[in-house]
Motif scaffolding. Sequence first.
Motif, PDB file in Angstrom:
ATOM      1  N   LYS A 283       0.748  -1.144  -0.086  1.00 57.07           N
ATOM      2  CA  LYS A 283      -0.005  -0.026   0.118  1.00 57.07           C
ATOM      3  C   LYS A 283       0.900   1.093  -0.071  1.00 57.07           C
ATOM      4  O   LYS A 283       0.760   2.264   0.646  1.00 57.07           O
ATOM      5  N   GLU A 284       1.855   1.194  -0.830  1.00 53.15           N
ATOM      6  CA  GLU A 284       2.937   2.324  -1.083  1.00 53.15           C
ATOM      7  C   GLU A 284       2.861   2.727  -2.346  1.00 53.15           C
ATOM      8  O   GLU A 284       2.357   1.983  -3.197  1.00 53.15           O
ATOM      9  N   PRO A 285       3.202   4.217  -2.455  1.00 58.15           N
ATOM     10  CA  PRO A 285       2.999   4.472  -3.953  1.00 58.15           C
ATOM     11  C   PRO A 285       3.893   3.666  -4.977  1.00 58.15           C
ATOM     12  O   PRO A 285       4.939   3.141  -4.490  1.00 58.15           O
ATOM     13  N   GLN A 286       3.527   3.428  -6.222  1.00 56.04           N
ATOM     14  CA  GLN A 286       4.024   2.848  -7.102  1.00 56.04           C
ATOM     15  C   GLN A 286       5.558   3.475  -7.254  1.00 56.04           C
ATOM     16  O   GLN A 286       6.432   2.680  -7.751  1.00 56.04           O
ATOM     17  N   SER A 287       5.492   4.669  -7.444  1.00 59.41           N
ATOM     18  CA  SER A 287       6.989   5.157  -7.391  1.00 59.41           C
ATOM     19  C   SER A 287       8.028   4.700  -6.651  1.00 59.41           C
ATOM     20  O   SER A 287       9.044   4.630  -6.726  1.00 59.41           O
ATOM     21  N   LEU A 288       7.620   4.743  -5.309  1.00 60.75           N
ATOM     22  CA  LEU A 288       8.335   4.351  -4.174  1.00 60.75           C
ATOM     23  C   LEU A 288       8.804   2.869  -4.376  1.00 60.75           C
ATOM     24  O   LEU A 288      10.017   2.650  -4.193  1.00 60.75           O
ATOM     25  N   ILE A 289       7.636   2.084  -4.649  1.00 61.62           N
ATOM     26  CA  ILE A 289       7.907   0.837  -4.873  1.00 61.62           C
ATOM     27  C   ILE A 289       9.072   0.361  -6.061  1.00 61.62           C
ATOM     28  O   ILE A 289      10.167  -0.281  -5.954  1.00 61.62           O
ATOM     29  N   SER A 290       8.653   1.081  -7.240  1.00 62.42           N
ATOM     30  CA  SER A 290       9.890   0.966  -8.412  1.00 62.42           C
ATOM     31  C   SER A 290      11.135   1.447  -8.271  1.00 62.42           C
ATOM     32  O   SER A 290      12.166   1.114  -8.464  1.00 62.42           O
ATOM     33  N   TYR A 291      11.418   2.806  -7.316  1.00 62.66           N
ATOM     34  CA  TYR A 291      12.348   3.262  -6.917  1.00 62.66           C
ATOM     35  C   TYR A 291      13.308   2.089  -6.117  1.00 62.66           C
ATOM     36  O   TYR A 291      14.441   1.943  -6.333  1.00 62.66           O
ATOM     37  N   ASN A 292      12.820   1.595  -4.984  1.00 62.60           N
ATOM     38  CA  ASN A 292      13.268   0.502  -4.432  1.00 62.60           C
ATOM     39  C   ASN A 292      13.825  -0.820  -5.106  1.00 62.60           C
ATOM     40  O   ASN A 292      14.593  -1.405  -4.662  1.00 62.60           O
ATOM     41  N   LEU A 293      12.873  -0.960  -6.138  1.00 67.31           N
ATOM     42  CA  LEU A 293      13.032  -2.130  -6.915  1.00 67.31           C
ATOM     43  C   LEU A 293      14.198  -1.952  -7.946  1.00 67.31           C
ATOM     44  O   LEU A 293      15.224  -2.697  -8.102  1.00 67.31           O
ATOM     45  N   LYS A 294      14.555  -0.628  -8.240  1.00 62.77           N
ATOM     46  CA  LYS A 294      15.536  -0.086  -8.846  1.00 62.77           C
ATOM     47  C   LYS A 294      16.983  -0.220  -8.329  1.00 62.77           C
ATOM     48  O   LYS A 294      17.799  -0.700  -8.652  1.00 62.77           O
ATOM     49  N   LYS A 295      17.028   0.182  -7.093  1.00 60.79           N
ATOM     50  CA  LYS A 295      18.187   0.101  -5.915  1.00 60.79           C
ATOM     51  C   LYS A 295      18.447  -1.275  -5.605  1.00 60.79           C
ATOM     52  O   LYS A 295      19.437  -1.673  -5.849  1.00 60.79           O
ATOM     53  N   LEU A 296      17.612  -2.311  -5.664  1.00 54.19           N
ATOM     54  CA  LEU A 296      17.824  -3.756  -5.489  1.00 54.19           C
ATOM     55  C   LEU A 296      18.223  -4.332  -6.816  1.00 54.19           C
ATOM     56  O   LEU A 296      19.443  -5.000  -6.674  1.00 54.19           O
ATOM     57  N   LYS A 297      17.697  -3.916  -8.002  1.00 54.98           N
ATOM     58  CA  LYS A 297      18.341  -4.392  -9.134  1.00 54.98           C
ATOM     59  C   LYS A 297      19.734  -3.804  -9.386  1.00 54.98           C
ATOM     60  O   LYS A 297      20.560  -4.446 -10.069  1.00 54.98           O
ATOM     61  N   ASP A 298      20.041  -2.585  -9.118  1.00 57.89           N
ATOM     62  CA  ASP A 298      21.264  -1.915  -9.615  1.00 57.89           C
ATOM     63  C   ASP A 298      22.388  -2.587  -8.566  1.00 57.89           C
ATOM     64  O   ASP A 298      23.723  -2.576  -8.996  1.00 57.89           O
ATOM     65  N   GLY A 299      21.928  -2.989  -7.456  1.00 58.41           N
ATOM     66  CA  GLY A 299      22.778  -3.614  -6.527  1.00 58.41           C
ATOM     67  C   GLY A 299      23.002  -4.943  -6.629  1.00 58.41           C
ATOM     68  O   GLY A 299      23.776  -5.610  -5.940  1.00 58.41           O
ATOM     69  N   GLY A 300      22.425  -5.557  -7.601  1.00 57.69           N
ATOM     70  CA  GLY A 300      22.819  -7.026  -7.944  1.00 57.69           C
ATOM     71  C   GLY A 300      21.846  -8.116  -7.191  1.00 57.69           C
ATOM     72  O   GLY A 300      22.252  -9.059  -7.518  1.00 57.69           O
ATOM     73  N   LEU A 301      20.990  -7.626  -6.460  1.00 54.71           N
ATOM     74  CA  LEU A 301      20.059  -8.454  -5.713  1.00 54.71           C
ATOM     75  C   LEU A 301      19.068  -9.334  -6.404  1.00 54.71           C
ATOM     76  O   LEU A 301      18.514 -10.254  -6.080  1.00 54.71           O
ATOM     77  N   ILE A 302      18.581  -8.444  -7.292  1.00 55.79           N
ATOM     78  CA  ILE A 302      17.400  -9.030  -8.136  1.00 55.79           C
ATOM     79  C   ILE A 302      17.382  -8.627  -9.693  1.00 55.79           C
ATOM     80  O   ILE A 302      18.504  -7.777  -9.927  1.00 55.79           O
ATOM     81  N   GLU A 303      16.813  -9.476 -10.133  1.00 53.35           N
ATOM     82  CA  GLU A 303      16.785  -9.151 -11.932  1.00 53.35           C
ATOM     83  C   GLU A 303      15.408  -9.186 -12.227  1.00 53.35           C
ATOM     84  O   GLU A 303      14.356  -9.577 -11.457  1.00 53.35           O
ATOM     85  N   SER A 304      14.905  -8.744 -13.433  1.00 58.15           N
ATOM     86  CA  SER A 304      13.746  -8.702 -13.931  1.00 58.15           C
ATOM     87  C   SER A 304      13.510  -9.299 -15.448  1.00 58.15           C
ATOM     88  O   SER A 304      14.586  -9.594 -15.951  1.00 58.15           O
ATOM     89  N   TYR A 305      12.530  -9.921 -15.637  1.00 59.11           N
ATOM     90  CA  TYR A 305      12.113 -10.316 -16.767  1.00 59.11           C
ATOM     91  C   TYR A 305      10.667  -9.857 -17.205  1.00 59.11           C
ATOM     92  O   TYR A 305       9.797  -9.610 -16.179  1.00 59.11           O
ATOM     93  N   TYR A 306      10.138 -10.232 -18.505  1.00 63.30           N
ATOM     94  CA  TYR A 306       8.736  -9.816 -18.733  1.00 63.30           C
ATOM     95  C   TYR A 306       8.054 -11.363 -19.101  1.00 63.30           C
ATOM     96  O   TYR A 306       8.653 -12.374 -19.643  1.00 63.30           O
ATOM     97  N   ARG A 307       6.758 -11.171 -18.628  1.00 58.78           N
ATOM     98  CA  ARG A 307       5.974 -12.241 -18.815  1.00 58.78           C
ATOM     99  C   ARG A 307       4.633 -11.327 -19.324  1.00 58.78           C
ATOM    100  O   ARG A 307       3.846 -10.819 -18.751  1.00 58.78           O
TER     101      ARG A 307
END
Length: 119
Positions: free
Chosen positions: A70-94
Amino acid sequence: MATARCCPADCALRSDWEDELRQEKEMLEHDSVTSLLEYMKLLDHPLRLKIILMLLNRDHCVCEFWYVFKEPQSLISYNLKKLKDGGLIESYYRSSHKIYKIHDEVAPVIRKITGAVIH
């Protein structure tokens, strides 16, 4: 079997104490310790830690994080980017959805860290 020591004077009783401390120092200066420190800094943020904990169960898209936190989408996206840039997560499209997952190389480390404190 190693014996417990509490001060350098105890070490003087052993001829290899300097070698042992030198090896420990080299281990602490290894690149893997630096990487672990960076991972720990990323996980120091409550939302990022919660995202990682969710991703331990299965892959998720942003809309699922939004629904849970229940957080703003922009805040979630920002934190996902931090995790991705830090090498902890990756993404793909479904289909048209961007899906996030824990990076395969760090998943065992994250599972060990979280397993030690969360049962």
